[in-house]
Scaffold this active site. Structure first.
Site, mmCIF file in Angstrom:
data_model
loop_
_atom_site.group_PDB
_atom_site.id
_atom_site.type_symbol
_atom_site.label_atom_id
_atom_site.label_comp_id
_atom_site.label_asym_id
_atom_site.label_seq_id
_atom_site.Cartn_x
_atom_site.Cartn_y
_atom_site.Cartn_z
ATOM 1 N N GLN A 142 -1.481 -14.449 8.175
ATOM 2 C CA GLN A 142 -1.341 -15.049 6.838
ATOM 3 C C GLN A 142 -0.555 -14.084 5.949
ATOM 4 O OE1 GLN A 142 -4.731 -14.570 4.283
ATOM 5 N NE2 GLN A 142 -4.723 -16.701 3.667
ATOM 6 N N GLY A 143 0.665 -14.447 5.595
ATOM 7 C CA GLY A 143 1.520 -13.581 4.764
ATOM 8 C C GLY A 143 1.476 -14.021 3.314
ATOM 9 N N SER B 57 -0.547 -11.867 0.438
ATOM 10 C CA SER B 57 -0.592 -10.728 -0.487
ATOM 11 C C SER B 57 0.678 -9.896 -0.404
ATOM 12 C CB SER B 57 -1.780 -9.820 -0.155
ATOM 13 O OG SER B 57 -2.971 -10.553 -0.135
ATOM 14 N N SER C 191 -3.357 -9.149 8.118
ATOM 15 C CA SER C 191 -4.238 -8.907 9.276
ATOM 16 C C SER C 191 -3.568 -9.424 10.538
ATOM 17 C CB SER C 191 -5.571 -9.642 9.107
ATOM 18 O OG SER C 191 -6.201 -9.253 7.916
ATOM 19 N N GLU D 82 -11.132 -20.068 3.347
ATOM 20 C CA GLU D 82 -11.425 -18.668 3.655
ATOM 21 C C GLU D 82 -12.758 -18.209 3.073
ATOM 22 O OE1 GLU D 82 -8.336 -15.968 2.327
ATOM 23 O OE2 GLU D 82 -9.027 -14.398 3.700
ATOM 24 N N ASN E 131 -14.630 -8.562 -5.609
ATOM 25 C CA ASN E 131 -15.878 -8.842 -6.346
ATOM 26 C C ASN E 131 -15.598 -9.092 -7.829
ATOM 27 O OD1 ASN E 131 -17.346 -8.566 -4.072
ATOM 28 N ND2 ASN E 131 -18.229 -6.562 -4.557
ATOM 29 N N GLU E 132 -14.668 -8.312 -8.389
ATOM 30 C CA GLU E 132 -14.385 -8.457 -9.832
ATOM 31 C C GLU E 132 -13.821 -9.849 -10.115
ATOM 32 O OE1 GLU E 132 -13.341 -5.849 -7.957
ATOM 33 O OE2 GLU E 132 -14.851 -4.441 -8.700
HETATM 34 C C1 LIG Z 1 -9.983 -6.710 5.420
HETATM 35 C C2 LIG Z 1 -8.896 -7.378 4.627
HETATM 36 C C3 LIG Z 1 -8.072 -8.284 5.252
HETATM 37 C C4 LIG Z 1 -7.036 -8.889 4.529
HETATM 38 N N1 LIG Z 1 -6.197 -9.774 5.195
HETATM 39 C C5 LIG Z 1 -5.181 -10.343 4.525
HETATM 40 C C6 LIG Z 1 -4.255 -11.199 5.204
HETATM 41 O O1 LIG Z 1 -4.353 -11.420 6.417
HETATM 42 N N2 LIG Z 1 -3.252 -11.738 4.508
HETATM 43 C C7 LIG Z 1 -3.085 -11.522 3.170
HETATM 44 O O2 LIG Z 1 -2.178 -12.092 2.581
HETATM 45 N N3 LIG Z 1 -3.930 -10.697 2.486
HETATM 46 C C8 LIG Z 1 -4.957 -10.085 3.135
HETATM 47 N N4 LIG Z 1 -5.814 -9.235 2.469
HETATM 48 C C9 LIG Z 1 -5.534 -8.907 1.067
HETATM 49 C C10 LIG Z 1 -6.552 -9.382 0.052
HETATM 50 O O3 LIG Z 1 -6.473 -10.776 -0.138
HETATM 51 C C11 LIG Z 1 -6.252 -8.608 -1.242
HETATM 52 O O4 LIG Z 1 -6.516 -7.236 -0.974
HETATM 53 C C12 LIG Z 1 -7.073 -9.057 -2.391
HETATM 54 O O5 LIG Z 1 -6.691 -10.343 -2.792
HETATM 55 C C13 LIG Z 1 -6.943 -8.087 -3.586
HETATM 56 O O6 LIG Z 1 -5.602 -7.853 -3.894
HETATM 57 P P1 LIG Z 1 -5.031 -6.376 -4.062
HETATM 58 O O7 LIG Z 1 -5.445 -5.565 -2.891
HETATM 59 O O8 LIG Z 1 -3.564 -6.469 -4.379
HETATM 60 O O9 LIG Z 1 -5.772 -5.760 -5.337
HETATM 61 P P2 LIG Z 1 -5.379 -5.947 -6.887
HETATM 62 O O10 LIG Z 1 -5.222 -7.390 -7.188
HETATM 63 O O11 LIG Z 1 -4.237 -5.035 -7.186
HETATM 64 O O12 LIG Z 1 -6.673 -5.420 -7.567
HETATM 65 C C14 LIG Z 1 -6.951 -4.012 -7.711
HETATM 66 C C15 LIG Z 1 -8.282 -3.873 -8.435
HETATM 67 O O13 LIG Z 1 -8.205 -4.457 -9.756
HETATM 68 C C16 LIG Z 1 -9.200 -5.458 -9.926
HETATM 69 N N5 LIG Z 1 -8.650 -6.591 -10.679
HETATM 70 C C17 LIG Z 1 -7.461 -7.208 -10.494
HETATM 71 N N6 LIG Z 1 -7.295 -8.219 -11.367
HETATM 72 C C18 LIG Z 1 -8.427 -8.252 -12.133
HETATM 73 C C19 LIG Z 1 -8.886 -9.086 -13.200
HETATM 74 N N7 LIG Z 1 -8.143 -10.087 -13.651
HETATM 75 N N8 LIG Z 1 -10.109 -8.837 -13.714
HETATM 76 C C20 LIG Z 1 -10.892 -7.828 -13.243
HETATM 77 N N9 LIG Z 1 -10.506 -6.994 -12.243
HETATM 78 C C21 LIG Z 1 -9.300 -7.211 -11.689
HETATM 79 C C22 LIG Z 1 -9.555 -5.911 -8.499
HETATM 80 O O14 LIG Z 1 -10.854 -6.442 -8.433
HETATM 81 C C23 LIG Z 1 -9.420 -4.611 -7.710
HETATM 82 O O15 LIG Z 1 -10.596 -3.854 -7.823
HETATM 83 C C24 LIG Z 1 -6.845 -8.598 3.153
HETATM 84 C C25 LIG Z 1 -7.683 -7.650 2.525
HETATM 85 C C26 LIG Z 1 -8.704 -7.046 3.251
HETATM 86 C C27 LIG Z 1 -9.578 -6.039 2.555
#
Ligand SMILES: Cc1cc2nc3c(=O)[nH]c(=O)nc-3n(C[C@H](O)[C@H](O)[C@H](O)COP(=O)(O)OP(=O)(O)OC[C@H]3O[C@@H](n4cnc5c(N)ncnc54)[C@H](O)[C@@H]3O)c2cc1C
Length: 390
Positions: free
Chosen positions: A131-132, A134, A166, A249, A374-375
């Site tokens: 899944q592409g 993020s 992933s 999901e 969680n946030e």
């Molecule tokens: C094990 C795992 C597998 C994954 N697999 C895939 C995959 O196959 N394909 C894919 O596309 N993605 C995948 N992901 C990505 C996942 O969907 C993202 O990590 C997730 O959506 C969070 O995005 P980010 O890492 O860019 O964090 P950010 O969005 O940059 O957030 C950083 C921090 O800021 C906080 N934050 C952000 N916005 C707000 C707000 N509005 N209010 C309060 N707090 C906020 C967040 O809670 C977090 O703590 C995977 C992630 C994990 C951990």
């Protein structure tokens, strides 16, 4: 809420047990019993062998319609299947992304030709999907994604990068979200493409997690050509596909059963280590038990809504948040039971359960992020459930 199973549902459970028990025993006799194998190596030979066995037994794609090779199972049959598999700690099918997300999207938005081309190979796991979605600058705010597409004749040409993808290193195909209209409001300029991972211009860089595994990746696209026939749904309407994909999901009985199993394993660990009379530990175990029971009832409430044909509400976020918190706490309780032994990794002398708990102590952290942090779940509950201002 109706807690009783119908005679048909009981018969289904029985049929499944008759298949599952001996097959799982046989699989484990050949490949060993490693609870962490699937998550560490989702496309390993052991995981694939189990998948093929389930596939040949007709137990893969339970929820898929029969015309696409599935079993056309009811929602309750799917629940029973998950309960039985998780009860025995059976590994899940390989290609979960393909089976649970891409397949249903192809059935809903795909052309007949796309369905014929892809669906059968998804079920058999002959073609693995990733899944592409993020990107380095777009996770929680997914609609801000910036992987760009320009049209050139019969092709889209893609440039940009995806992250946390992933299993991209094992995948033949990717469900890719791209920006096709930079002028439109952010949700309206996104399209969804079916990308062949062998296309020239793709490079994959593994991301090593703190468990030492490299289960996900950063994927770079340098002028990757994708035929326009690979568009899923309509141009600039990819957000709709993305939202439907993500609704597959989050939450659900599978999540609950995973937690249920984890909490039971922690209780067993306390007994096995002679700590079940420790008064402080007993408080922690009781709290885990209470929180798991609350999550069970919330999950059943959500399921009842689904069975009545009502749309899913913010209870998905309550489930996700409750699951993530309780699972992570269960891993911490296991750490406190084992003390320093909890840090002994697989293969180390004296490692308890062959390092399972050291692995879980690090691995469990993912649940606070994956599938929406969680946030973000708290924001959804605050705004949509409690009616708080944005
Ligand atoms: C094990 C795992 C597998 C994954 N697999 C895939 C995959 O196959 N394909 C894919 O596309 N993605 C995948 N992901 C990505 C996942 O969907 C993202 O990590 C997730 O959506 C969070 O995005 P980010 O890492 O860019 O964090 P950010 O969005 O940059 O957030 C950083 C921090 O800021 C906080 N934050 C952000 N916005 C707000 C707000 N509005 N209010 C309060 N707090 C906020 C967040 O809670 C977090 O703590 C995977 C992630 C994990 C951990």
């Amino acid at each position: 809420m109706d807690f009783a199973y119908t005679p048909e549902e009981k018969a289904f459970r029985q049929e499944l047990r008759v298949w599952l028990d001996p097959n799982l025993r046989d699989h484990r006799a050949q490949w060993g019993k490693d609870e962490d194998e699937f998550v560490q190596h989702p496309s390993s030979a052991a995981s694939l062998a189990w998948h093929k066995r389930m596939y040949e037994g007709g137990w893969v794609g339970l929820h898929w319609p029969k015309e696409y090779g599935g079993r056309g199972a009811t929602l309750m049959q799917q629940v029973i299947f998950t309960e039985e598999c998780m009860r025995l700690g059976a590994p899940p099918e390989v290609n979960g992304m393909g089976i649970n997300m891409v397949g249903p999207m192809l059935m809903h938005y795909g052309t007949e030709e796309q369905r014929r081309r892809y669906l059968a190979n998804i079920l058999s796991a002959d073609e693995i999907w990733c899944q592409g979605f993020s990107e380095p600058g777009s996770g929680s705010d997914l609609a801000s994604l910036s992987t760009r597409v320009v049209e050139d004749g019969d092709d889209f040409v893609v440039t940009g990068s995806k992250i946390w993808t992933s299993n991209a290193h094992n995948a033949q195909w990717c469900l890719l979200l791209v920006r096709t209209d930079v002028q439109a409001p952010k949700h309206k300029g996104i399209s969804c493409l079916l990308l062949d991972m062998q296309s020239p211009g793709i490079s994959i860089r593994p991301l090593v997690q703190m468990t030492g595994d490299a289960e996900f990746n950063q994927v770079f696209f340098d002028q990757v050509r994708i035929p326009k026939t690979q568009l899923l749904g309509k141009l600039n309407e990819g957000w709709r596909v993305a939202i439907s994909t993500l609704s597959h999901e989050r939450g659900g009985i599978r999540q609950f059963m995973r937690l249920h199993r984890m909490v039971h394993m922690v209780e067993d660990l306390a007994r096995q280590q002679g700590k079940s009379r420790d008064p402080i530990l007993r408080q922690h175990l009781a709290q885990l038990h209470i929180d798991t029971e609350i999550l069970r009832l919330t999950t059943l409430r959500a399921l009842t809504k689904q069975l009545r044909g009502e749309p899913p509400g913010p209870e998905g976020s309550v489930q996700k948040l409750g699951f993530a918190h309780t699972y992570m706490r269960a891993a911490q309780v296991a750490d406190s039971i084992l003390g320093p032994y909890s840090q002994l990794w697989k293969g180390a002398p004296h490692a308890v359960d062959d390092g399972h708990w050291a692995f879980q102590s690090l691995f469990s952290r993912r649940y606070g992020i994956a599938g929406g942090t969680n946030e973000i779940q708290k924001n959804i509950i605050g705004e949509r459930q409690l009616g708080l201002p944005k």
